[in-house]
Design a protein around this motif. Structure first.
Motif, PDB file in Angstrom:
ATOM      1  N   LEU A 229     -16.471  39.339 -26.964  1.00 28.64           N
ATOM      2  CA  LEU A 229     -15.611  38.744 -27.984  1.00 28.64           C
ATOM      3  C   LEU A 229     -16.380  37.742 -28.842  1.00 28.64           C
ATOM      4  O   LEU A 229     -16.040  37.540 -29.997  1.00 28.64           O
ATOM      5  CB  LEU A 229     -14.412  38.059 -27.313  1.00 28.64           C
ATOM      6  CG  LEU A 229     -13.473  38.995 -26.563  1.00 28.64           C
ATOM      7  CD1 LEU A 229     -12.394  38.201 -25.836  1.00 28.64           C
ATOM      8  CD2 LEU A 229     -12.836  39.991 -27.521  1.00 28.64           C
ATOM      9  N   ASN A 230     -17.382  37.098 -28.264  1.00 29.14           N
ATOM     10  CA  ASN A 230     -18.311  36.262 -29.022  1.00 29.14           C
ATOM     11  C   ASN A 230     -17.630  35.195 -29.875  1.00 29.14           C
ATOM     12  O   ASN A 230     -17.809  35.126 -31.087  1.00 29.14           O
ATOM     13  CB  ASN A 230     -19.197  37.156 -29.919  1.00 29.14           C
ATOM     14  CG  ASN A 230     -20.395  36.398 -30.479  1.00 29.14           C
ATOM     15  OD1 ASN A 230     -20.895  35.465 -29.836  1.00 29.14           O
ATOM     16  ND2 ASN A 230     -20.834  36.783 -31.664  1.00 29.14           N
ATOM     17  N   PHE A 231     -16.856  34.337 -29.247  1.00 31.74           N
ATOM     18  CA  PHE A 231     -16.262  33.201 -29.958  1.00 31.74           C
ATOM     19  C   PHE A 231     -17.344  32.152 -30.210  1.00 31.74           C
ATOM     20  O   PHE A 231     -18.187  31.885 -29.342  1.00 31.74           O
ATOM     21  CB  PHE A 231     -15.116  32.600 -29.128  1.00 31.74           C
ATOM     22  CG  PHE A 231     -13.947  33.534 -28.985  1.00 31.74           C
ATOM     23  CD1 PHE A 231     -13.147  33.834 -30.073  1.00 31.74           C
ATOM     24  CD2 PHE A 231     -13.662  34.130 -27.758  1.00 31.74           C
ATOM     25  CE1 PHE A 231     -12.082  34.704 -29.951  1.00 31.74           C
ATOM     26  CE2 PHE A 231     -12.591  34.998 -27.633  1.00 31.74           C
ATOM     27  CZ  PHE A 231     -11.801  35.293 -28.729  1.00 31.74           C
TER      28      PHE A 231
ATOM     29  N   ILE B 120     -10.669  31.599 -24.693  1.00 31.07           N
ATOM     30  CA  ILE B 120     -10.925  32.524 -23.586  1.00 31.07           C
ATOM     31  C   ILE B 120      -9.956  32.259 -22.435  1.00 31.07           C
ATOM     32  O   ILE B 120      -9.435  33.189 -21.810  1.00 31.07           O
ATOM     33  CB  ILE B 120     -12.382  32.398 -23.112  1.00 31.07           C
ATOM     34  CG1 ILE B 120     -13.330  32.901 -24.206  1.00 31.07           C
ATOM     35  CG2 ILE B 120     -12.601  33.189 -21.815  1.00 31.07           C
ATOM     36  CD1 ILE B 120     -14.798  32.664 -23.920  1.00 31.07           C
ATOM     37  N   GLY B 121      -9.684  30.977 -22.176  1.00 31.10           N
ATOM     38  CA  GLY B 121      -8.734  30.629 -21.113  1.00 31.10           C
ATOM     39  C   GLY B 121      -7.349  31.154 -21.395  1.00 31.10           C
ATOM     40  O   GLY B 121      -6.655  31.653 -20.492  1.00 31.10           O
ATOM     41  N   LEU B 122      -6.917  31.081 -22.664  1.00 34.87           N
ATOM     42  CA  LEU B 122      -5.598  31.599 -23.052  1.00 34.87           C
ATOM     43  C   LEU B 122      -5.536  33.109 -22.859  1.00 34.87           C
ATOM     44  O   LEU B 122      -4.557  33.638 -22.313  1.00 34.87           O
ATOM     45  CB  LEU B 122      -5.292  31.232 -24.509  1.00 34.87           C
ATOM     46  CG  LEU B 122      -4.010  31.825 -25.093  1.00 34.87           C
ATOM     47  CD1 LEU B 122      -2.774  31.259 -24.381  1.00 34.87           C
ATOM     48  CD2 LEU B 122      -3.921  31.565 -26.602  1.00 34.87           C
ATOM     49  N   ILE B 123      -6.575  33.803 -23.306  1.00 34.55           N
ATOM     50  CA  ILE B 123      -6.614  35.258 -23.180  1.00 34.55           C
ATOM     51  C   ILE B 123      -6.573  35.670 -21.708  1.00 34.55           C
ATOM     52  O   ILE B 123      -5.821  36.580 -21.320  1.00 34.55           O
ATOM     53  CB  ILE B 123      -7.876  35.827 -23.867  1.00 34.55           C
ATOM     54  CG1 ILE B 123      -7.816  35.568 -25.376  1.00 34.55           C
ATOM     55  CG2 ILE B 123      -8.003  37.327 -23.592  1.00 34.55           C
ATOM     56  CD1 ILE B 123      -9.114  35.891 -26.098  1.00 34.55           C
TER      57      ILE B 123
ATOM     58  N   GLN C 140      -3.373  39.949 -30.562  1.00 34.36           N
ATOM     59  CA  GLN C 140      -3.519  38.489 -30.610  1.00 34.36           C
ATOM     60  C   GLN C 140      -4.982  38.071 -30.554  1.00 34.36           C
ATOM     61  O   GLN C 140      -5.374  37.077 -31.177  1.00 34.36           O
ATOM     62  CB  GLN C 140      -2.745  37.847 -29.456  1.00 34.36           C
ATOM     63  CG  GLN C 140      -1.236  38.025 -29.533  1.00 34.36           C
ATOM     64  CD  GLN C 140      -0.748  39.300 -28.884  1.00 34.36           C
ATOM     65  OE1 GLN C 140      -1.518  40.230 -28.683  1.00 34.36           O
ATOM     66  NE2 GLN C 140       0.527  39.340 -28.541  1.00 34.36           N
ATOM     67  N   VAL C 141      -5.808  38.828 -29.827  1.00 31.64           N
ATOM     68  CA  VAL C 141      -7.231  38.509 -29.734  1.00 31.64           C
ATOM     69  C   VAL C 141      -7.885  38.605 -31.113  1.00 31.64           C
ATOM     70  O   VAL C 141      -8.727  37.780 -31.477  1.00 31.64           O
ATOM     71  CB  VAL C 141      -7.938  39.446 -28.734  1.00 31.64           C
ATOM     72  CG1 VAL C 141      -9.463  39.321 -28.843  1.00 31.64           C
ATOM     73  CG2 VAL C 141      -7.493  39.127 -27.312  1.00 31.64           C
TER      74      VAL C 141
ATOM     75  N   ASP D 119     -11.047  31.537 -34.850  1.00 28.53           N
ATOM     76  CA  ASP D 119     -12.296  30.988 -34.325  1.00 28.53           C
ATOM     77  C   ASP D 119     -13.363  30.953 -35.420  1.00 28.53           C
ATOM     78  O   ASP D 119     -14.129  29.983 -35.530  1.00 28.53           O
ATOM     79  CB  ASP D 119     -12.773  31.843 -33.153  1.00 28.53           C
ATOM     80  CG  ASP D 119     -14.143  31.435 -32.646  1.00 28.53           C
ATOM     81  OD1 ASP D 119     -14.246  30.385 -31.981  1.00 28.53           O
ATOM     82  OD2 ASP D 119     -15.116  32.163 -32.937  1.00 28.53           O
ATOM     83  N   MET D 120     -13.403  31.999 -36.238  1.00 21.32           N
ATOM     84  CA  MET D 120     -14.369  32.050 -37.329  1.00 21.32           C
ATOM     85  C   MET D 120     -14.114  30.934 -38.338  1.00 21.32           C
ATOM     86  O   MET D 120     -15.046  30.269 -38.813  1.00 21.32           O
ATOM     87  CB  MET D 120     -14.291  33.414 -38.024  1.00 21.32           C
ATOM     88  CG  MET D 120     -15.369  33.651 -39.073  1.00 21.32           C
ATOM     89  SD  MET D 120     -15.202  35.279 -39.856  1.00 21.32           S
ATOM     90  CE  MET D 120     -15.384  36.329 -38.410  1.00 21.32           C
ATOM     91  N   LEU D 121     -12.824  30.717 -38.653  1.00 21.46           N
ATOM     92  CA  LEU D 121     -12.454  29.633 -39.560  1.00 21.46           C
ATOM     93  C   LEU D 121     -12.903  28.287 -38.986  1.00 21.46           C
ATOM     94  O   LEU D 121     -13.488  27.455 -39.699  1.00 21.46           O
ATOM     95  CB  LEU D 121     -10.942  29.631 -39.779  1.00 21.46           C
ATOM     96  CG  LEU D 121     -10.357  28.390 -40.486  1.00 21.46           C
ATOM     97  CD1 LEU D 121     -10.782  28.369 -41.956  1.00 21.46           C
ATOM     98  CD2 LEU D 121      -8.839  28.371 -40.373  1.00 21.46           C
TER      99      LEU D 121
END
Length: 325
Positions: A4-6, A15-18, A31-32, A39-41
């Motif tokens: 996912l590379n956040f 990641i914890g939420l997912i 949702q991911v 995350d990009m923003l």
């Protein structure tokens, strides 16, 4: 998760939420994608922030020029859930008041009459062969019958894979529907036979498709394709189309299924308190209130059954439904 590379400082919480959602049994895929964009923003414009802030939402919650209110509400709600997750860890996070977001204009479902359904399916069955879309004349009669006879959402039908359709038992496996739930949907003997005849022509030996209703390129049929054919069949059946936001819509087959089903149950003297719960499961509703909406809609469409319906439910003026104790 590594794929996912956040990149932002919110990555551990995302990641914890997912992980939390998936541990609870949710697919949590759409949702991911939203979380990846958020995350990009954050990585580009709020690189120093390690929690959800009001400044982030002032940017994120701006409605796009072509964005529907429902789409905006969904992507902001996902971030509100992220903020709630962070807050549950004892940290500060700005939780956006999603109740202040613009709502979708109210749509009054179009309930097809028996005569309209007969005319519509007569035109669907007249769908002719086309070399550009060689399976169209086979797909459309079966696909639209599943929409009406099973009350599925359009996307649920389009995403059906060959392995999801049990032609022996007459059962559909609907995967990752609304709220990421899976469910089994039994078909009638007549509809199962329709699907068997269809499969014999489209999925015969030596021909492999991923989707039960494959596009010419082997992928999934687009919703626009279905709507284009739907409007053509409406026109040929002499059923007026009121325009965007007015219907009829493809989704109205689901509404029609629920209303016709409830009316049949009432007129057959069935215990609605029992069958209504079964209908809730069959249609994949998360809460009773969504199925209860159809009770009000049914009595509005067929006033003759209102008295019988009120034996089981109190129908309020505002359209809400309350079960008798």
């Amino acid at each position: 998760m590594g794929a996912l590379n956040f990149r932002s400082r919110l990555a551990p919480y995302i990641i914890g939420l997912i992980e939390q959602k998936r541990a609870l049994g949710y697919k949590y895929t759409a949702q991911v994608k939203i979380l990846q964009k958020f995350d990009m923003l954050c990585a580009e414009r709020f690189s120093e922030d390690s929690t959800v802030t009001k400044a982030m939402l002032d940017v994120w919650a701006v409605k796009g020029s072509e964005e529907a209110p429902g789409t905006l509400r969904h992507r902001v709600t996902v971030i509100a859930h992220l903020a709630q997750h962070i807050a549950s860890l004892g940290l500060y996070a700005y939780i956006y008041p999603t109740n202040e977001l613009p709502k979708e204009p109210k749509y009054n479902p179009y309930i097809f009459s028996g005569d309209e359904l007969t005319r519509f399916f007569r035109q669907v069955d007249c769908c002719h062969f086309s070399s550009e879309v060689p399976n169209r004349h086979l797909i459309m009669p079966t696909l639209f019958r599943i929409l009406y006879c099973c009350g599925l959402r359009p996307g649920e039908v389009l995403r059906l894979e060959v392995g999801d359709v049990d032609l022996k038992k007459g059962v559909l496996l609907v995967r990752a529907s609304k709220n990421d739930n899976d469910r089994y949907v039994p078909m009638s003997h007549e509809l199962t036979e329709v699907c068997r005849r269809y499969a014999a022509e489209v999925h015969f030996n030596g021909v492999t498709h991923k989707y039960f209703f494959p596009a010419p390129n082997g992928g999934m049929i687009s919703s626009m394709n279905i709507y284009t054919n739907f409007h053509r069949f409406l026109r040929k059946a002499g059923i007026s189309y009121g325009g965007k936001g007015k219907g009829p819509r493809v989704y109205d087959f689901r509404h029609t299924f629920a209303v016709h089903c409830l009316r049949h149950l009432v007129l057959s003297g069935k215990d609605i308190a029992v069958y209504h719960q079964a209908l809730k499961t069959y249609m994949g509703h998360s809460f009773f209130k969504y199925t209860a909406y159809y009770l009000k809609l049914t009595t509005d469409m067929f006033p003759d059954i209102r008295e019988k319906m009120e034996v089981y439910y109190k129908l309020n003026i505002d359209g809400s439904v309350v079960c008798h104790e």
